[in-house]
Design a protein around this motif. Structure first.
Motif, PDB file in Angstrom:
ATOM      1  N   THR A  67       0.821  -1.209   0.000  1.00 35.50           N
ATOM      2  CA  THR A  67       0.000   0.000   0.000  1.00 35.50           C
ATOM      3  C   THR A  67       0.856   1.261   0.000  1.00 35.50           C
ATOM      4  O   THR A  67       0.479   2.264  -0.605  1.00 35.50           O
ATOM      5  CB  THR A  67      -0.972   0.016   1.196  1.00 35.50           C
ATOM      6  N   GLY A  68       2.023   1.223   0.656  1.00 34.21           N
ATOM      7  CA  GLY A  68       2.913   2.377   0.636  1.00 34.21           C
ATOM      8  C   GLY A  68       3.426   2.684  -0.757  1.00 34.21           C
ATOM      9  O   GLY A  68       3.474   3.842  -1.174  1.00 34.21           O
ATOM     10  N   VAL A  69       3.787   1.663  -1.492  1.00 31.00           N
ATOM     11  CA  VAL A  69       4.256   1.859  -2.866  1.00 31.00           C
ATOM     12  C   VAL A  69       3.118   2.374  -3.734  1.00 31.00           C
ATOM     13  O   VAL A  69       3.294   3.284  -4.544  1.00 31.00           O
ATOM     14  CB  VAL A  69       4.836   0.543  -3.436  1.00 31.00           C
ATOM     15  N   ALA A  70       1.923   1.810  -3.563  1.00 33.20           N
ATOM     16  CA  ALA A  70       0.787   2.235  -4.374  1.00 33.20           C
ATOM     17  C   ALA A  70       0.406   3.688  -4.094  1.00 33.20           C
ATOM     18  O   ALA A  70       0.042   4.431  -5.011  1.00 33.20           O
ATOM     19  CB  ALA A  70      -0.409   1.325  -4.111  1.00 33.20           C
ATOM     20  N   LYS A  71       0.510   4.133  -2.850  1.00 32.23           N
ATOM     21  CA  LYS A  71       0.106   5.496  -2.506  1.00 32.23           C
ATOM     22  C   LYS A  71       1.162   6.535  -2.861  1.00 32.23           C
ATOM     23  O   LYS A  71       0.833   7.689  -3.121  1.00 32.23           O
ATOM     24  CB  LYS A  71      -0.234   5.587  -1.029  1.00 32.23           C
ATOM     25  N   THR A  72       2.429   6.174  -2.851  1.00 34.52           N
ATOM     26  CA  THR A  72       3.491   7.160  -3.107  1.00 34.52           C
ATOM     27  C   THR A  72       4.060   7.063  -4.509  1.00 34.52           C
ATOM     28  O   THR A  72       4.931   7.863  -4.863  1.00 34.52           O
ATOM     29  CB  THR A  72       4.641   7.002  -2.092  1.00 34.52           C
TER      30      THR A  72
END
Length: 79
Positions: A67-72
């Motif tokens: 989710t961190g990669v998808a959001k940033t």
């Protein structure tokens, strides 16, 4: 990183888009690791077996990275 003066005269760091994404991702992961540690502590306190707590932590950290990669992640321009 360069320093630029804003209208009020105070120095302000100017981050490149890449640096902003790295900072956002790192901050997101730190928060997610703290959340995972809190959940693990609660599970151990409740008497959950350590193996199940470890499995839950690995799953949560994996979800946090995804989710961190998808959001940033920066969006590709399709024009």
């Amino acid at each position: 990183m360069s320093v630029r003066r804003s209208g009020s005269g105070s120095p302000r760091a100017c981050l490149s888009p890449f640096e902003e994404h790295i900072m956002s991702f790192a901050l997101y992961l730190v928060g997610f690791v703290l959340l995972t540690c809190g959940i693990a502590w609660g599970l151990v306190t409740a008497g959950m077996p350590h193996l199940y707590v470890a499995i839950a932590c690995v799953i949560l950290i994996g979800l946090g990275i995804i989710t961190g990669v998808a959001k940033t992640r920066s969006k590709d321009s399709s024009n």
